[in-house]
Design a protein around this motif. Sequence first.
Motif, PDB file in Angstrom:
ATOM      1  N   LEU A 215      39.751  39.527  40.774  1.00 45.91           N
ATOM      2  CA  LEU A 215      39.918  40.003  39.403  1.00 45.91           C
ATOM      3  C   LEU A 215      41.368  39.953  38.944  1.00 45.91           C
ATOM      4  CD1 LEU A 215      37.571  43.119  39.020  1.00 45.91           C
ATOM      5  CD2 LEU A 215      37.392  40.912  37.849  1.00 45.91           C
ATOM      6  N   ASP A 216      42.300  40.088  39.888  1.00 47.27           N
ATOM      7  CA  ASP A 216      43.709  40.030  39.501  1.00 47.27           C
ATOM      8  C   ASP A 216      44.310  38.647  39.692  1.00 47.27           C
ATOM      9  OD1 ASP A 216      43.440  40.437  42.231  1.00 47.27           O
ATOM     10  OD2 ASP A 216      45.105  41.852  42.402  1.00 47.27           O
ATOM     11  N   GLY A 217      43.474  37.624  39.837  1.00 47.89           N
ATOM     12  CA  GLY A 217      43.928  36.248  39.694  1.00 47.89           C
ATOM     13  C   GLY A 217      44.381  35.530  40.944  1.00 47.89           C
ATOM     14  N   PHE A 218      44.043  36.043  42.126  1.00 54.29           N
ATOM     15  CA  PHE A 218      44.474  35.402  43.371  1.00 54.29           C
ATOM     16  C   PHE A 218      43.319  34.655  44.024  1.00 54.29           C
ATOM     17  CE2 PHE A 218      47.299  39.054  42.813  1.00 54.29           C
ATOM     18  CZ  PHE A 218      48.547  38.444  42.913  1.00 54.29           C
ATOM     19  N   VAL A 219      43.626  33.468  44.566  1.00 54.25           N
ATOM     20  CA  VAL A 219      42.608  32.682  45.263  1.00 54.25           C
ATOM     21  C   VAL A 219      42.766  32.772  46.777  1.00 54.25           C
ATOM     22  CG1 VAL A 219      42.273  31.118  43.330  1.00 54.25           C
ATOM     23  CG2 VAL A 219      43.982  30.560  45.076  1.00 54.25           C
ATOM     24  N   ALA A 220      43.782  33.455  47.242  1.00 56.44           N
ATOM     25  CA  ALA A 220      43.981  33.783  48.652  1.00 56.44           C
ATOM     26  C   ALA A 220      44.846  35.023  48.719  1.00 56.44           C
ATOM     27  CB  ALA A 220      44.629  32.632  49.413  1.00 56.44           C
ATOM     28  N   GLY A 221      44.735  35.759  49.806  1.00 60.71           N
ATOM     29  CA  GLY A 221      45.542  36.952  49.977  1.00 60.71           C
ATOM     30  C   GLY A 221      46.928  36.619  50.502  1.00 60.71           C
ATOM     31  N   PRO A 222      47.764  37.638  50.674  1.00 56.94           N
ATOM     32  CA  PRO A 222      49.118  37.414  51.188  1.00 56.94           C
ATOM     33  C   PRO A 222      49.112  37.102  52.684  1.00 56.94           C
ATOM     34  CG  PRO A 222      48.708  39.758  50.932  1.00 56.94           C
ATOM     35  CD  PRO A 222      47.507  39.050  50.363  1.00 56.94           C
ATOM     36  N   ASN A 223      50.235  36.507  53.147  1.00 57.87           N
ATOM     37  CA  ASN A 223      50.482  36.274  54.574  1.00 57.87           C
ATOM     38  C   ASN A 223      49.432  35.370  55.214  1.00 57.87           C
ATOM     39  OD1 ASN A 223      52.757  38.079  54.499  1.00 57.87           O
ATOM     40  ND2 ASN A 223      51.330  39.804  54.601  1.00 57.87           N
ATOM     41  N   GLN A 224      49.211  34.217  54.593  1.00 61.88           N
ATOM     42  CA  GLN A 224      48.314  33.237  55.195  1.00 61.88           C
ATOM     43  C   GLN A 224      48.908  32.721  56.500  1.00 61.88           C
ATOM     44  OE1 GLN A 224      47.955  31.225  51.082  1.00 61.88           O
ATOM     45  NE2 GLN A 224      46.207  30.427  52.213  1.00 61.88           N
TER      46      GLN A 224
ATOM     47  N   ALA B 181      25.820  37.033  38.964  1.00 56.76           N
ATOM     48  CA  ALA B 181      25.079  36.955  40.216  1.00 56.76           C
ATOM     49  C   ALA B 181      25.549  38.074  41.134  1.00 56.76           C
ATOM     50  CB  ALA B 181      25.300  35.587  40.871  1.00 56.76           C
ATOM     51  N   PRO B 182      24.820  38.350  42.214  1.00 51.56           N
ATOM     52  CA  PRO B 182      25.235  39.421  43.116  1.00 51.56           C
ATOM     53  C   PRO B 182      26.644  39.205  43.680  1.00 51.56           C
ATOM     54  CG  PRO B 182      22.968  38.787  43.573  1.00 51.56           C
ATOM     55  CD  PRO B 182      23.505  37.786  42.596  1.00 51.56           C
ATOM     56  N   GLY B 183      27.538  40.127  43.366  1.00 43.80           N
ATOM     57  CA  GLY B 183      28.880  40.095  43.918  1.00 43.80           C
ATOM     58  C   GLY B 183      29.820  39.095  43.306  1.00 43.80           C
ATOM     59  N   VAL B 184      29.428  38.427  42.224  1.00 45.77           N
ATOM     60  CA  VAL B 184      30.283  37.382  41.656  1.00 45.77           C
ATOM     61  C   VAL B 184      29.817  37.039  40.245  1.00 45.77           C
ATOM     62  CG1 VAL B 184      28.838  35.519  42.589  1.00 45.77           C
ATOM     63  CG2 VAL B 184      31.276  35.078  42.132  1.00 45.77           C
TER      64      VAL B 184
ATOM     65  N   VAL C 290      29.261  33.478  48.804  1.00 47.81           N
ATOM     66  CA  VAL C 290      28.771  32.143  49.120  1.00 47.81           C
ATOM     67  C   VAL C 290      28.284  32.057  50.564  1.00 47.81           C
ATOM     68  CG1 VAL C 290      31.016  31.156  49.803  1.00 47.81           C
ATOM     69  CG2 VAL C 290      29.243  29.681  48.850  1.00 47.81           C
ATOM     70  N   ILE C 291      28.933  32.774  51.468  1.00 49.96           N
ATOM     71  CA  ILE C 291      28.531  32.738  52.873  1.00 49.96           C
ATOM     72  C   ILE C 291      27.136  33.333  53.066  1.00 49.96           C
ATOM     73  CG2 ILE C 291      29.096  33.670  55.158  1.00 49.96           C
ATOM     74  CD1 ILE C 291      32.051  33.378  54.371  1.00 49.96           C
TER      75      ILE C 291
ATOM     76  N   LEU D 274      35.332  29.087  37.865  1.00 50.34           N
ATOM     77  CA  LEU D 274      35.889  30.225  38.578  1.00 50.34           C
ATOM     78  C   LEU D 274      34.758  31.135  39.039  1.00 50.34           C
ATOM     79  CD1 LEU D 274      38.826  31.148  36.166  1.00 50.34           C
ATOM     80  CD2 LEU D 274      38.898  29.659  38.187  1.00 50.34           C
ATOM     81  N   HIS D 275      34.744  31.420  40.330  1.00 45.39           N
ATOM     82  CA  HIS D 275      33.792  32.371  40.886  1.00 45.39           C
ATOM     83  C   HIS D 275      34.544  33.701  41.016  1.00 45.39           C
ATOM     84  CE1 HIS D 275      31.507  28.754  41.626  1.00 45.39           C
ATOM     85  NE2 HIS D 275      32.410  28.315  42.485  1.00 45.39           N
ATOM     86  N   VAL D 276      34.372  34.557  40.043  1.00 45.64           N
ATOM     87  CA  VAL D 276      35.186  35.773  39.927  1.00 45.64           C
ATOM     88  C   VAL D 276      34.548  36.899  40.737  1.00 45.64           C
ATOM     89  CG1 VAL D 276      36.276  37.398  38.349  1.00 45.64           C
ATOM     90  CG2 VAL D 276      35.903  35.018  37.625  1.00 45.64           C
ATOM     91  N   VAL D 277      35.291  37.366  41.730  1.00 46.10           N
ATOM     92  CA  VAL D 277      34.801  38.380  42.657  1.00 46.10           C
ATOM     93  C   VAL D 277      35.472  39.719  42.329  1.00 46.10           C
ATOM     94  CG1 VAL D 277      34.635  39.018  45.090  1.00 46.10           C
ATOM     95  CG2 VAL D 277      34.451  36.613  44.414  1.00 46.10           C
ATOM     96  N   PRO D 278      34.706  40.812  42.280  1.00 52.44           N
ATOM     97  CA  PRO D 278      35.265  42.094  41.850  1.00 52.44           C
ATOM     98  C   PRO D 278      36.076  42.798  42.937  1.00 52.44           C
ATOM     99  CG  PRO D 278      32.951  42.362  42.347  1.00 52.44           C
ATOM    100  CD  PRO D 278      33.242  40.888  42.470  1.00 52.44           C
TER     101      PRO D 278
END
Length: 214
Positions: A12-21, A202-205, A38-39, A170-174
């Motif tokens: 929701l805040d616009g990130f496609v990956a978290g910090p410290n990959q 859809a469920p969760g997205v 998706v999994i 965009l698959h927007v996840v809450p």
Amino acid sequence: MSKVRCDISISLDGFVAGPNQSEETPLGEGGEQLHDWVIALAVWREAHGKPGGEVNESTPILEETLENVGAGIMGRNMFGPIRGEWGDEDWKGWWGDDPPYHNDVFILTHHARDPVEMEGGTTFHFVTDGIERAVGLARDAAGGKDVRLWGGAQVIQQCLAAGLLDELELHVVPVLLGDGARLFERLGDAEVQLKQVRAVEAPGVAHLKYTAVT
């Protein structure tokens, strides 16, 4: 004519990956939450050799992303955690001997490397002369099918800024990640205009699909 298209999960805040990959956390801290939707799907699990799974409103969305794809493009960070020179070139991606792409995938990098042929029809090609060149090579390899832009954020930004992306979903996840790889930045002076053409809950997205306005 083939299209260059991208679909990607985003917080929701616009990130496609978290910090410290890293090699241990390739999606960054908390980034795996972006892909829970998706999994869980049967169609995803079948494609990855896993049993079970759900069928819900996300199923036709995912099925659509898998259709008519002839080649792909990704950034080096998505291909792996190695930075700088390739070294002994042992790294061949996160996905084992049979990656789930089954076509030519063009990887943007500053460091040249010979193509890497994998099982199942995937060949990784390494492109050192920019996004325009990568898109051109991918279109040729796709043979009239679409080119799928896999990510990560920087490659999508480059493609958007260059006006080379035709569709973006965009698959927007809450979830709120707070930091990480933000999608909509580093666009420079590019005047990116998108038109929303679909929204699916859809469920969760929530799936939001856009086409580029040219």
